[in-house]
Design an enzyme around this catalytic site. Structure first.
Site, short mmCIF file in Angstrom:
data_model
loop_
_atom_site.label_atom_id
_atom_site.label_comp_id
_atom_site.label_asym_id
_atom_site.label_seq_id
_atom_site.Cartn_x
_atom_site.Cartn_y
_atom_site.Cartn_z
CG MET A 170 -2.00 -1.37 1.32
SD MET A 170 -3.37 -0.92 2.06
CE MET A 170 -2.85 -0.32 3.50
CG HIS A 229 7.12 -1.96 2.16
ND1 HIS A 229 6.85 -0.74 2.93
CD2 HIS A 229 5.85 -2.62 2.02
CE1 HIS A 229 5.49 -0.59 3.52
NE2 HIS A 229 5.12 -1.78 3.01
CD GLN A 281 -6.38 -3.55 2.17
OE1 GLN A 281 -5.96 -4.08 1.17
NE2 GLN A 281 -5.44 -3.94 3.30
N GLY A 285 4.53 -10.32 4.12
CA GLY A 285 5.24 -10.20 5.32
C GLY A 285 4.46 -10.80 6.60
CE LYS A 286 6.95 -16.29 9.53
NZ LYS A 286 7.91 -17.28 10.35
CD GLN A 333 -2.19 -8.87 3.99
OE1 GLN A 333 -3.05 -7.86 4.03
NE2 GLN A 333 -0.75 -8.34 3.83
CB SER A 381 4.01 -0.41 10.70
OG SER A 381 2.64 0.12 10.31
NE ARG A 387 -2.88 1.77 9.49
CZ ARG A 387 -3.36 0.78 8.66
NH1 ARG A 387 -2.07 -0.47 8.64
NH2 ARG A 387 -4.25 0.65 7.93
#
Ligand SMILES: Nc1ncnc2c1ncn2[C@@H]1O[C@H](COP(=O)(O)OP(=O)(O)OP(=O)(O)O)[C@@H](O)[C@H]1O
Ligand SMILES: CC(C)(CO)[C@@H](O)C(=O)[O-]
Ligand code: BAL
EC number: 6.3.2.1
Length: 283
Positions: free
Chosen positions: A27, A34, A61, A147-148, A153, A185, A187
């Site tokens: 995203m 990433h 989502q 990713g874990k 997901q 993250s 965020r």
């Protein structure tokens, strides 16, 4: 590096791609986590294969409109990162074009999504599965890397691949962390300085629980109590969304820690929601 912004543009480049193709859906607001996925993708296809990334903030989502609005968008920096990492193609559609205005078909997952993020973000994984299936159909990758950090997901995508007989191999990448243990993250960049300083608390809580595993402890409640202890004394902005101990196989809560388990946490700092998890296998 080539880029495309709609399906027909993407398809026009596809004949130039050499097999095998590895795909990393994102995203955007890219970070080192990433980049580690892009490296895994390159490893899986070698220098002669093709690495494709997508950058798309998928409205389907998001359960909270504010979260969608505030999701960081840094396309120019993202494209520079991708170029630097040797990504061959970046697909970055806009939502208005990506979904037909009257789109009405979705993928539903009815078991693995019952707990954790699936319970607190209603419809989230249906939105994830739908966009990932659509992206897989467009990109037609041989491999796709997830990713874990987003463990549920990853499990749900694997289930979708199995249940819908998709021709793609899923590769799991370890969680990439900041020096202080906080899982990277997108965020994180929305945290205040004080909240950012406190946020490694999530990792500490998970580690406190994992430390019990060497004792052979079987009681889920003991593991949860060890983690909860570390979540005490957080700033006022902090609120636990969920803390759960589940089976790694079914993602359902465990009555006894006698099979491989996962402790997963989601918590808010103000409006910013972070997640993390740890694998627990009692001796
Ligand atoms: N710290 C990390 N280490 C490894 N993989 C990660 C990490 N963070 C995200 N990923 C993976 O990158 C892919 C794209 O995730 P996404 O673009 O949502 O980033 P994100 O940082 O997880 O964003 P956010 O946590 O804010 O949703 C997913 O497969 C996700 O699991
Ligand atoms: C897999 C994904 C790109 C689908 O929108 C998203 O859920 C993410 O970034 O983890
Ligand atoms: N990485 C998970 C995407 C989301 O939070 O919507």
């Amino acid at each position: 590096m080539k880029t495309s912004t709609n399906a027909s543009e993407l398809l026009s480049f596809q004949s130039e791609w050499s097999s095998p193709v590895a795909f990393v859906p994102t995203m955007g607001a890219l970070h080192e986590g990433h980049l580690s996925l892009f490296r895994r993708a390159r490893e899986s296809v070698g220098d002669s294969g093709t690495v494709v990334a997508s950058i798309f903030v998928n409205p389907l989502q998001f359960d909270r409109p504010g979260d969608l609005k505030n999701y960081p968008r840094t396309l120019d920096d993202d494209l520079a990162f991708c170029r630097q990492e040797g990504v061959d193609h970046v697909f970055h559609p806009n939502a208005a074009e990506f979904y037909a205005p009257d789109h009405s078909i979705q993928v539903l997952e009815k078991s693995l999504a019952q707990h954790l993020c699936g319970a607190t973000r209603p419809g989230h994984f249906d939105g994830v599965c739908t966009v990932v299936l659509k992206l897989f159909n467009l990109v037609a990758p041989d491999f796709a890397v997830f990713g874990k950090k987003d463990y549920q997901q990853l499990a749900i995508i694997r289930r979708m691949v199995r249940d819908l007989s998709l021709r793609v191999e899923i590769i799991a990448a370890e969680t990439f962390r900041e020096q202080d243990g906080l899982a990277m993250s997108s965020r994180n960049r929305n945290l205040t300085a004080d909240d950012r300083a406190d946020a490694p608390r999530l990792r500490k809580a998970l580690l406190a629980a994992q430390n019990l595993a060497v004792t052979g402890e079987r009681s889920p409640e003991k593991y949860l109590a060890a983690a909860r202890q570390q979540l005490k004394g957080a700033p006022e902005s902090f609120r636990v969304d969920y803390l759960e101990l589940v089976s790694r196989q079914t993602l359902q809560p465990l009555a006894s820690v006698s099979e491989p388990a996962l402790m997963a946490v989601a918590a808010f700092y103000g409006e910013v929601r972070l997640i993390d998890n740890i694998e627990i296998t009692a001796r």
